[in-house]
Write a protein that holds these residues in place. Structure first.
Motif, PDB file in Angstrom:
ATOM      1  N   VAL A  67       0.854  -1.182   0.000  1.00  0.00           N
ATOM      2  CA  VAL A  67       0.000   0.000   0.000  1.00  0.00           C
ATOM      3  C   VAL A  67       0.895   1.239   0.000  1.00  0.00           C
ATOM      4  N   GLU A  68       0.591   2.203  -0.872  1.00  0.00           N
ATOM      5  CA  GLU A  68       1.392   3.426  -0.910  1.00  0.00           C
ATOM      6  C   GLU A  68       1.264   4.176   0.409  1.00  0.00           C
ATOM      7  N   GLU A  69       2.423   4.505   0.987  1.00  0.00           N
ATOM      8  CA  GLU A  69       2.451   5.174   2.287  1.00  0.00           C
ATOM      9  C   GLU A  69       2.884   6.629   2.184  1.00  0.00           C
ATOM     10  N   GLU A  70       3.846   6.925   1.291  1.00  0.00           N
ATOM     11  CA  GLU A  70       4.337   8.301   1.222  1.00  0.00           C
ATOM     12  C   GLU A  70       4.961   8.601  -0.134  1.00  0.00           C
ATOM     13  N   PHE A  71       5.011   9.879  -0.435  1.00  0.00           N
ATOM     14  CA  PHE A  71       5.588  10.415  -1.668  1.00  0.00           C
ATOM     15  C   PHE A  71       6.710  11.355  -1.253  1.00  0.00           C
ATOM     16  N   LEU A  72       7.932  11.072  -1.682  1.00  0.00           N
ATOM     17  CA  LEU A  72       9.103  11.834  -1.253  1.00  0.00           C
ATOM     18  C   LEU A  72       9.698  12.618  -2.415  1.00  0.00           C
ATOM     19  N   LYS A  73      10.150  13.818  -2.101  1.00  0.00           N
ATOM     20  CA  LYS A  73      10.776  14.683  -3.096  1.00  0.00           C
ATOM     21  C   LYS A  73      12.039  15.316  -2.514  1.00  0.00           C
ATOM     22  N   ALA A  74      12.870  15.845  -3.396  1.00  0.00           N
ATOM     23  CA  ALA A  74      14.043  16.597  -2.955  1.00  0.00           C
ATOM     24  C   ALA A  74      13.600  17.821  -2.153  1.00  0.00           C
ATOM     25  N   LEU A  75      14.488  18.321  -1.308  1.00  0.00           N
ATOM     26  CA  LEU A  75      14.153  19.491  -0.499  1.00  0.00           C
ATOM     27  C   LEU A  75      14.090  20.757  -1.347  1.00  0.00           C
ATOM     28  N   ASN A  76      14.851  20.782  -2.428  1.00  0.00           N
ATOM     29  CA  ASN A  76      14.825  21.915  -3.354  1.00  0.00           C
ATOM     30  C   ASN A  76      14.803  21.359  -4.779  1.00  0.00           C
ATOM     31  N   PRO A  77      13.655  20.825  -5.203  1.00  0.00           N
ATOM     32  CA  PRO A  77      13.611  20.162  -6.512  1.00  0.00           C
ATOM     33  C   PRO A  77      13.824  21.134  -7.667  1.00  0.00           C
ATOM     34  N   ARG A  78      14.606  20.679  -8.622  1.00  0.00           N
ATOM     35  CA  ARG A  78      14.830  21.443  -9.842  1.00  0.00           C
ATOM     36  C   ARG A  78      14.771  20.485 -11.028  1.00  0.00           C
ATOM     37  N   PRO A  79      14.451  21.005 -12.203  1.00  0.00           N
ATOM     38  CA  PRO A  79      14.428  20.129 -13.379  1.00  0.00           C
ATOM     39  C   PRO A  79      15.750  19.385 -13.564  1.00  0.00           C
ATOM     40  N   HIS A  80      15.640  18.122 -13.920  1.00  0.00           N
ATOM     41  CA  HIS A  80      16.775  17.263 -14.268  1.00  0.00           C
ATOM     42  C   HIS A  80      17.670  16.896 -13.078  1.00  0.00           C
ATOM     43  N   TYR A  81      17.193  17.065 -11.844  1.00  0.00           N
ATOM     44  CA  TYR A  81      17.979  16.635 -10.687  1.00  0.00           C
ATOM     45  C   TYR A  81      17.992  15.109 -10.545  1.00  0.00           C
ATOM     46  N   SER A  82      17.009  14.431 -11.115  1.00  0.00           N
ATOM     47  CA  SER A  82      16.943  12.958 -11.103  1.00  0.00           C
ATOM     48  C   SER A  82      16.901  12.376  -9.693  1.00  0.00           C
ATOM     49  N   PHE A  83      16.180  13.039  -8.802  1.00  0.00           N
ATOM     50  CA  PHE A  83      15.953  12.512  -7.455  1.00  0.00           C
ATOM     51  C   PHE A  83      15.238  11.163  -7.584  1.00  0.00           C
ATOM     52  N   GLY A  84      15.776  10.134  -6.929  1.00  0.00           N
ATOM     53  CA  GLY A  84      15.221   8.792  -7.057  1.00  0.00           C
ATOM     54  C   GLY A  84      16.007   7.900  -7.993  1.00  0.00           C
ATOM     55  N   ARG A  85      17.119   8.418  -8.526  1.00  0.00           N
ATOM     56  CA  ARG A  85      17.975   7.591  -9.388  1.00  0.00           C
ATOM     57  C   ARG A  85      18.544   6.409  -8.605  1.00  0.00           C
ATOM     58  N   SER A  86      18.760   6.612  -7.310  1.00  0.00           N
ATOM     59  CA  SER A  86      19.170   5.529  -6.418  1.00  0.00           C
ATOM     60  C   SER A  86      18.369   5.649  -5.133  1.00  0.00           C
TER      61      SER A  86
END
Length: 198
Positions: A67-86
């Motif tokens: 079951v989906e529990e949470e959605f995580l993002k970078a603290l300062n997201p910017r285009p092409h940062y590829s957060f979640g690559r690892s």
């Protein structure tokens, strides 16, 4: 096959499943092509303003399925940062821990506590790792730390956080292009996160 995990909201090119990590009942999944500009924990999954900023999803097994529990993002997201690559999940005595890499992060700084908002073109693709925790007794996921390579900072285009492995409170994070072009010898940083949740 014992289950198929898919995000509730999808976007073309979000590359959900590019990185996965399983620890106990927790499954973490990277989607480095996700376009949302949301920051931190939660946020708008439907946003499309930051192409390839990236995201990560947390699922928990309820005994029959994930079951989906949470959605995580970078603290300062910017285009092409590829957060979640690892991504890597583990736990210590008190907390569950998720580390998420964004190898194209362009903030400057070194080590734990670097400033994710210290953006400059001289630090393009140095990379970063964001650490999230949740008490093992229950509660919510929170962002507790932001890591960069160094000192004084990772080399230009080092891509710190391109790969990683978390065991207990010890994190190994790869920076395959450390020393910068043209040499790009690469390096692995081993970091002790024992103080997380203390």
């Amino acid at each position: 096959e014992t289950g198929l995990v898919k995000p509730g909201t999808v976007h073309n090119g979000m590359t959900f499943g590019s990185a996965v990590s399983l620890h106990g009942a927790v499954l973490a999944v990277g989607a480095p092509g996700h376009p949302s500009c949301a920051a931190g924990v939660g946020g708008n999954r439907s946003d499309t303003g930051c192409a390839y900023a990236g995201a990560a999803y947390v699922y928990r097994h309820n005994g029959t399925h994930y079951v989906e529990e949470e959605f995580l993002k970078a603290l300062n997201p910017r285009p092409h940062y590829s957060f979640g690559r690892s991504i890597s999940v583990s736990s210590n005595a008190t907390h569950e821990i998720i580390a998420v890499g964004s190898p194209n992060d362009a903030s400057c700084g070194a080590g734990w506590g670097a400033d994710p908002f210290n953006f400059t073109f001289s630090c393009m693709n140095t990379g970063a790792v964001t650490v999230f925790t949740r008490p093992r007794s229950g509660g919510s996921w929170v962002a507790v730390g932001f890591l960069k390579g160094g000192p004084p900072r990772s080399s230009f285009s080092a891509q710190f956080g391109y790969s990683m492995s978390l065991q207990g409170s010890r994190l190994a994070a790869g920076a395959p292009y450390e020393t910068g072009p043209p040499a790009e010898h690469g390096a692995v940083y081993v970091l002790d996160l024992a103080y997380v949740g203390s």
